[in-house]
Design a protein around this motif. Structure first.
Motif, PDB file in Angstrom:
ATOM      1  N   HIS A 177      34.664 183.019  43.042  1.00  0.00           N
ATOM      2  CA  HIS A 177      34.484 181.566  42.950  1.00  0.00           C
ATOM      3  C   HIS A 177      34.300 180.938  44.324  1.00  0.00           C
ATOM      4  O   HIS A 177      33.357 180.142  44.531  1.00  0.00           O
ATOM      5  CB  HIS A 177      35.696 180.935  42.252  1.00  0.00           C
ATOM      6  CG  HIS A 177      35.401 179.600  41.646  1.00  0.00           C
ATOM      7  ND1 HIS A 177      35.057 179.439  40.321  1.00  0.00           N
ATOM      8  CD2 HIS A 177      35.372 178.354  42.190  1.00  0.00           C
ATOM      9  CE1 HIS A 177      34.835 178.157  40.075  1.00  0.00           C
ATOM     10  NE2 HIS A 177      35.030 177.472  41.202  1.00  0.00           N
ATOM     11  N   LYS A 178      35.178 181.294  45.261  1.00  0.00           N
ATOM     12  CA  LYS A 178      35.182 180.623  46.564  1.00  0.00           C
ATOM     13  C   LYS A 178      34.137 181.180  47.528  1.00  0.00           C
ATOM     14  O   LYS A 178      33.519 180.414  48.290  1.00  0.00           O
ATOM     15  CB  LYS A 178      36.578 180.729  47.203  1.00  0.00           C
ATOM     16  CG  LYS A 178      37.711 180.151  46.364  1.00  0.00           C
ATOM     17  CD  LYS A 178      37.598 178.644  46.227  1.00  0.00           C
ATOM     18  CE  LYS A 178      38.812 178.083  45.477  1.00  0.00           C
ATOM     19  NZ  LYS A 178      38.722 176.608  45.311  1.00  0.00           N
ATOM     20  N   LYS A 179      33.943 182.508  47.502  1.00  0.00           N
ATOM     21  CA  LYS A 179      33.101 183.149  48.515  1.00  0.00           C
ATOM     22  C   LYS A 179      31.676 183.410  48.055  1.00  0.00           C
ATOM     23  O   LYS A 179      30.783 183.622  48.879  1.00  0.00           O
ATOM     24  CB  LYS A 179      33.735 184.476  48.947  1.00  0.00           C
ATOM     25  CG  LYS A 179      35.130 184.333  49.548  1.00  0.00           C
ATOM     26  CD  LYS A 179      35.118 183.466  50.801  1.00  0.00           C
ATOM     27  CE  LYS A 179      36.509 183.412  51.435  1.00  0.00           C
ATOM     28  NZ  LYS A 179      36.522 182.524  52.640  1.00  0.00           N
ATOM     29  N   ILE A 180      31.456 183.410  46.736  1.00  0.00           N
ATOM     30  CA  ILE A 180      30.099 183.660  46.222  1.00  0.00           C
ATOM     31  C   ILE A 180      29.553 182.431  45.511  1.00  0.00           C
ATOM     32  O   ILE A 180      28.518 181.878  45.890  1.00  0.00           O
ATOM     33  CB  ILE A 180      30.074 184.874  45.270  1.00  0.00           C
ATOM     34  CG1 ILE A 180      30.722 186.097  45.932  1.00  0.00           C
ATOM     35  CG2 ILE A 180      28.647 185.169  44.838  1.00  0.00           C
ATOM     36  CD1 ILE A 180      30.026 186.579  47.179  1.00  0.00           C
ATOM     37  N   LEU A 181      30.267 181.980  44.468  1.00  0.00           N
ATOM     38  CA  LEU A 181      29.764 180.864  43.669  1.00  0.00           C
ATOM     39  C   LEU A 181      29.614 179.583  44.492  1.00  0.00           C
ATOM     40  O   LEU A 181      28.554 178.939  44.461  1.00  0.00           O
ATOM     41  CB  LEU A 181      30.688 180.616  42.474  1.00  0.00           C
ATOM     42  CG  LEU A 181      30.343 179.392  41.610  1.00  0.00           C
ATOM     43  CD1 LEU A 181      28.978 179.554  40.962  1.00  0.00           C
ATOM     44  CD2 LEU A 181      31.422 179.146  40.566  1.00  0.00           C
ATOM     45  N   GLU A 182      30.666 179.187  45.211  1.00  0.00           N
ATOM     46  CA  GLU A 182      30.614 177.898  45.907  1.00  0.00           C
ATOM     47  C   GLU A 182      29.522 177.840  46.978  1.00  0.00           C
ATOM     48  O   GLU A 182      28.801 176.833  47.054  1.00  0.00           O
ATOM     49  CB  GLU A 182      31.990 177.545  46.467  1.00  0.00           C
ATOM     50  CG  GLU A 182      32.980 177.174  45.350  1.00  0.00           C
ATOM     51  CD  GLU A 182      34.293 176.613  45.863  1.00  0.00           C
ATOM     52  OE1 GLU A 182      34.490 176.589  47.102  1.00  0.00           O
ATOM     53  OE2 GLU A 182      35.114 176.188  45.024  1.00  0.00           O
ATOM     54  N   PRO A 183      29.326 178.871  47.803  1.00  0.00           N
ATOM     55  CA  PRO A 183      28.177 178.814  48.719  1.00  0.00           C
ATOM     56  C   PRO A 183      26.833 178.708  47.992  1.00  0.00           C
ATOM     57  O   PRO A 183      25.939 177.979  48.437  1.00  0.00           O
ATOM     58  CB  PRO A 183      28.282 180.128  49.503  1.00  0.00           C
ATOM     59  CG  PRO A 183      29.730 180.479  49.458  1.00  0.00           C
ATOM     60  CD  PRO A 183      30.199 180.022  48.111  1.00  0.00           C
TER      61      PRO A 183
END
Length: 364
Positions: free
Chosen positions: A155-161
């Motif tokens: 979520h934080k390192k792949i999706l959000e970017p």
């Protein structure tokens, strides 16, 4: 201080990669080492947006997870299918049609593929909170801390970017899609562990070797952790089906319907399917690990018409704005109906169903 002891998981040994000369899709490779800063995301924006406007698929490298960590999550992913007794599996089977949710097990043979052939895949779906909204079989109970760390990484390192880059591509503030995908907000974003099993020759013939019909995903962004059994194909812009090639420790990312709706058709929900693997892999099961992202439940799936880009290039709508479903309505409708409702045959290839006023197509 001694290192924490991680629970034992049997080692999952995947199939060797195919040696067959297949027609591979020429997907762009995106270097995510640049994704951590606004300047890096600005540099990646033209590549990512071009990929999502054309193929709707891309590879992501240098994402931050090591090969050993990748191997470990596949060890854990195999546990629901090899370490959970059949009776316990039944107790944790999801009421998919009744609730429109995949949380828990999906057993084999729930869906009709074609000509009376039923599916041969199982999956176990875990809400991204891991333990807040569901319990798990005994064999999985030692692993929630690792699974939660994995969901947070996705979520934080792949999706959000990716969401920040997609917003940039529409010339919108970077946080536009982030606000629609709160990690702690009500949403059915989940990890899926999925296993396909080999089928009989008779079933392969009846279903024309198709294991899962051509479709687009329900949510906004799908994150697939590459594994070596070749079976995934995408329908390329020229209309041909081509294979997605396995690359070690690489993520395959694609856009789903909900992001296509929000972007007014600017980003494409690409049609993809799963078919019988090539000859040298046909005796192997196919274990998959996914992170399926959906927008928050109350997000209306209508175009962001205030985007300067959409104001210039126009909007490609699949339904009238006043008929736009919420993410929750669309997801539940698609989930409950898939493989268990009658499809309308449009031609020799396309079958269709209507979900909350939205035409949903399947490609045979």
């Amino acid at each position: 201080m001694p290192a924490p002891t991680i629970p034992y998981a049997p080692r999952y040994v995947p199939a060797p990669p195919t040696k067959e000369d297949l027609e591979w899709a020429d997907l762009p490779i995106i270097d995510f080492s640049l994704s951590g800063t606004p300047e890096g995301r600005a540099a990646l924006t033209p590549q990512v947006c071009h990929a999502m406007q054309t193929y709707g698929f891309m590879y992501v490298v240098n994402h931050g997870l090591t090969q050993a960590q990748n191997d470990r999550i596949f060890d854990i992913a195999d546990i629901p299918f090899t370490q959970v007794p059949a009776e316990e599996m039944k107790r944790f089977t999801a009421d998919i049609k009744g609730t429109g949710s995949y949380r828990g097990f999906k057993p084999r043979e729930m869906w009709e593929i074609d000509n009376g052939v039923r599916d041969q895949l199982e999956h176990y779906n875990i809400h991204r909170s891991v333990t807040d909204l569901q319990d798990h079989p005994k064999a999985l109970q030692p692993f929630p801390p690792e699974i939660l760390a994995f969901t947070e990484f996705n979520h934080k390192k792949i999706l959000e970017p990716i969401l920040r880059i997609l917003a940039r591509g529409l010339e919108l503030p970077e946080e536009t899609f982030i606000k629609m995908h709160g990690f702690d907000d009500p949403s059915e974003t989940y990890v899926r562990f999925m296993k396909y099993y080999p089928r009989t020759d008779e079933d392969e013939q009846k279903s024309k070797n198709v294991w899962l019909k051509g479709h687009t995903d329900i949510g906004t962004v799908t994150i697939l952790w590459s594994q070596p059994v070749s079976a995934l194909q995408i329908r390329c812009p020229d209309g041909k089906w081509r294979w997605v090639k396995h690359i070690d420790n690489v993520i395959v990312v694609n856009i789903g319907d909900s992001m296509e709706f929000l972007s007014g058709g600017y980003y494409k929900g690409t049609i993809h399917r799963v078919r019988q693997p090539p000859v040298d892999q046909q005796g192997y099961p196919r274990l998959g690990v996914f992170y399926f992202a959906s927008a928050n439940e109350d997000v209306l799936l209508k175009p962001l018409v205030y985007s300067p880009v959409l104001q210039r290039v126009g909007i490609n709508r699949r339904f009238d704005d006043e008929k736009a479903p919420t993410m929750d309505q669309y997801r539940k409708g698609r989930t409950a109906a898939y493989g268990m409702s009658k499809l309308i045959k449009k031609d020799e290839v396309v079958e269709e169903q209507i979900i909350h006023g939205v035409p949903v197509r399947h490609y045979n």
